[in-house]
Design a protein around this motif. Structure first.
Motif, mmCIF file in Angstrom:
data_model
loop_
_atom_site.group_PDB
_atom_site.id
_atom_site.type_symbol
_atom_site.label_atom_id
_atom_site.label_comp_id
_atom_site.label_asym_id
_atom_site.label_seq_id
_atom_site.Cartn_x
_atom_site.Cartn_y
_atom_site.Cartn_z
ATOM 1 N N ASN A 46 0.960 -1.284 -0.009
ATOM 2 C CA ASN A 46 -0.035 -0.141 0.088
ATOM 3 C C ASN A 46 0.815 1.122 -0.077
ATOM 4 O O ASN A 46 1.715 1.388 1.037
ATOM 5 C CB ASN A 46 -0.826 -0.040 1.109
ATOM 6 C CG ASN A 46 -2.004 1.051 1.220
ATOM 7 O OD1 ASN A 46 -1.426 2.161 0.848
ATOM 8 N ND2 ASN A 46 -3.174 0.770 1.623
ATOM 9 N N ARG A 101 -2.599 -0.371 8.908
ATOM 10 C CA ARG A 101 -3.851 -0.266 8.246
ATOM 11 C C ARG A 101 -3.695 0.370 6.752
ATOM 12 O O ARG A 101 -3.258 1.469 6.791
ATOM 13 C CB ARG A 101 -5.200 0.133 8.978
ATOM 14 C CG ARG A 101 -5.450 -0.675 9.954
ATOM 15 C CD ARG A 101 -6.379 -0.226 11.085
ATOM 16 N NE ARG A 101 -5.984 1.083 11.551
ATOM 17 C CZ ARG A 101 -5.198 0.689 12.744
ATOM 18 N NH1 ARG A 101 -5.060 -0.284 13.564
ATOM 19 N NH2 ARG A 101 -4.802 1.911 13.402
ATOM 20 N N PRO A 102 -4.506 0.120 5.738
ATOM 21 C CA PRO A 102 -5.582 -0.982 5.687
ATOM 22 C C PRO A 102 -4.709 -2.574 5.554
ATOM 23 O O PRO A 102 -3.485 -2.490 5.088
ATOM 24 C CB PRO A 102 -6.246 -0.700 4.539
ATOM 25 C CG PRO A 102 -5.393 -0.067 3.562
ATOM 26 C CD PRO A 102 -4.555 0.836 4.560
ATOM 27 N N LYS A 105 -8.376 -7.856 2.668
ATOM 28 C CA LYS A 105 -9.783 -8.234 2.849
ATOM 29 C C LYS A 105 -10.095 -9.639 3.472
ATOM 30 O O LYS A 105 -11.055 -9.762 4.198
ATOM 31 C CB LYS A 105 -10.853 -8.012 1.448
ATOM 32 C CG LYS A 105 -10.956 -6.443 1.305
ATOM 33 C CD LYS A 105 -12.178 -6.427 0.598
ATOM 34 C CE LYS A 105 -12.692 -4.770 0.562
ATOM 35 N NZ LYS A 105 -11.620 -4.146 -0.113
ATOM 36 N N LEU A 109 -9.479 -7.747 10.765
ATOM 37 C CA LEU A 109 -8.745 -6.721 11.339
ATOM 38 C C LEU A 109 -8.880 -6.804 13.007
ATOM 39 O O LEU A 109 -7.954 -6.726 13.712
ATOM 40 C CB LEU A 109 -9.261 -5.321 11.106
ATOM 41 C CG LEU A 109 -8.378 -4.082 11.532
ATOM 42 C CD1 LEU A 109 -6.837 -4.196 11.448
ATOM 43 C CD2 LEU A 109 -8.953 -2.976 11.134
#
Ligand code: NAD
Length: 302
Positions: A46, A101-102, A105, A109
Motif C-alpha cells: 500500500n 492499516r489497511p 480483505k 482486522l
C-alpha cells in the motif's frame, strides 16, 4: 477591512514537548539496559502506508526508539499472522506492536488487533485499554483521540463545562475522544451519520471535533464565532492549478479557509492532528516500556 482569522493551534510546540519527554524517558530506560523497540506489521503493498511507516520510523529514531518494520505479502494467512503476533507478544525485546492499516480483505482486522497483548498495544485499541478509559484509567489510549484532546488543552481554555460536539463515533477516534473529554467534565454530544440536523448541534458548541472523512463537511455557518475546531479528517482530493494541471492534495473535513474566518482556534490539515498522533504513539511506546520494566522489577523483588 481585514477579516478575523482563527488562531492556528500550535501542533509543532506540542510535538516538540512530547518528543522531548519521550527522549528523556527512553534514554533513562536505555541506561537501565531496557531499550525500547517498536515493531510494525505491514501487510501487502500500500503506497500510502509506505509513507506513514517511513515517517513513524524517522520519528521513533529521533527519540531513541528502535523501529522495525516487518513486511508480509498480501497472501499471508490469518493463522500465520496470529503466530507472528504471538511471537512478538512473548518476545521481551519487543516493547510495542502496531498493525498498519489497511489490511487485505481476507484478514480479520479486529481479531488481529485484539490479539496484540494489552501491554504492547501502543495504538490503544485492545478492548482492555479502551475499557480502562471508561473507568478514567488512562493506560495506553488511542493515539489520534489523545492527540486531538491534547491539542484542545494546549489552547489553555478551561474544558470543565465546555460544550463539545464530537462528529464521528468510531472506536479509534470519536468514542475515546468523548470519553476523555467527559473525564475532564466537558458536556459532550456525540454525532454521527444517524444525526438529524448536524448544524443545530455544532452551532452551539464551544469546541467541535470532526472525524468523518468527508472533505468540506464543516462549513463556516455551522460554527459558533470563537469556537475551537479540531479537524481529524484526512482526505485525498484532486485539485486543478492555474495551469490546468491536476494534483493530489490532502485536506481535512473542514472548509478551512471559510471556517478560519469564524472560529477562534483551528487545526490545519496537514500539520495539525497527524504529527501529534505520531508523537503520542511514541509516548505510548515509551509508557509501555516503563510499565514492562516496572513489572520486571516487581518480579525480581518477589
Ligand atoms: P470511520 O471511517 O470509522 O467512521 C466515520 C464516522 O463518521 C462514523 O462515526 C460515521 O457515523 C460518521 N459520519 C459519516 N457521515 C457522516 C455525516 N454526514 N455526518 C456526521 N457523521 C458522519 O472513522 P475514523 O476511522 O474515525 O476516521 C474518520 C476520519 O479521520 C478519516 O478521514 C480518517 O482518515 C481520519 N483519521 C485521522 C487520523 C489522524 O491521525 N489524523 C487517525 C485516524 C483517522
Amino acid at each position: 477591512m481585514s477579516e478575523e482569522t482563527a488562531k492556528i493551534i500550535n501542533s509543532k510546540a506540542l510535538v516538540a514537548e512530547i518528543k522531548e519527554q519521550v527522549r528523556t524517558e527512553v534514554d533513562a530506560l536505555d541506561a537501565k539496559g531496557w531499550p525500547v523497540k517498536l515493531v510494525s506489521i505491514d501487510i501487502g503493498d500500500n503506497p500510502a502506508s509506505g509513507i506513514y511507516i517511513r515517517n513513524q520510523k524517522r520519528i521513533a529514531e529521533s527519540v531513541g526508539i528502535t523501529f522495525e518494520n516487518r513486511h508480509f505479502p498480501s497472501s499471508i494467512t490469518q493463522k500465520e499472522l496470529l503466530a507472528t503476533i504471538q511471537s512478538l507478544n512473548v518476545d521481551p525485546r519487543v516493547t510495542g506492536i502496531i498493525l498498519q492499516r489497511p489490511i487485505p480483505k481476507h484478514l480479520d482486522l479486529d481479531t488481529l488487533q485484539f490479539f496484540i497483548h494489552p501491554a504492547k498495544d501502543v495504538e490503544g485499541m485492545n478492548p482492555a485499554n479502551i475499557g480502562n478509559i471508561v473507568y478514567g484509567k488512562f493506560r495506553l489510549v488511542p493515539c489520534t483521540a489523545l492527540a486531538s484532546v491534547e491539542l484542545l488543552k494546549s489552547t489553555g481554555l478551561d474544558i470543565r463545562g465546555m460544550e463539545v460536539v464530537m462528529i464521528g463515533h468510531s472506536e479509534i477516534v470519536g468514542k475515546p475522544v468523548s470519553l476523555l473529554l467527559m473525564e475532564d467534565l466537558a458536556t459532550v454530544t456525540v454525532t454521527h451519520h444517524g444525526t438529524i440536523d448536524l448544524a443545530s448541534h455544532t452551532r452551539r458548541a464551544d469546541a467541535v471535533f470532526v472525524a468523518v472523512g468527508k472533505p468540506g463537511l464543516i462549513t463556516a455557518d455551522m460554527i459558533k464565532p470563537g469556537a475551537v475546531v479540531i479537524d481529524i479528517g484526512i482526505n485525498q482530493i484532486q485539485v486543478t492549478d492555474e495551469n490546468g494541471k491536476t494534483r493530489n492534495r490532502v485536506v481535512g473535513d473542514v472548509d478551512y479557509t471559510e471556517v478560519s474566518k469564524v472560529a477562534g482556534w483551528i487545526t490545519p490539515v496537514p500539520g495539525g492532528v497527524g504529527p501529534v498522533t505520531v508523537a503520542v504513539l511514541m509516548r505510548n511506546t515509551m509508557l509501555a516500556g516503563k510499565n514492562q520494566r516496572k513489572k520486571y522489577e516487581q518480579t525480581m523483588e518477589m
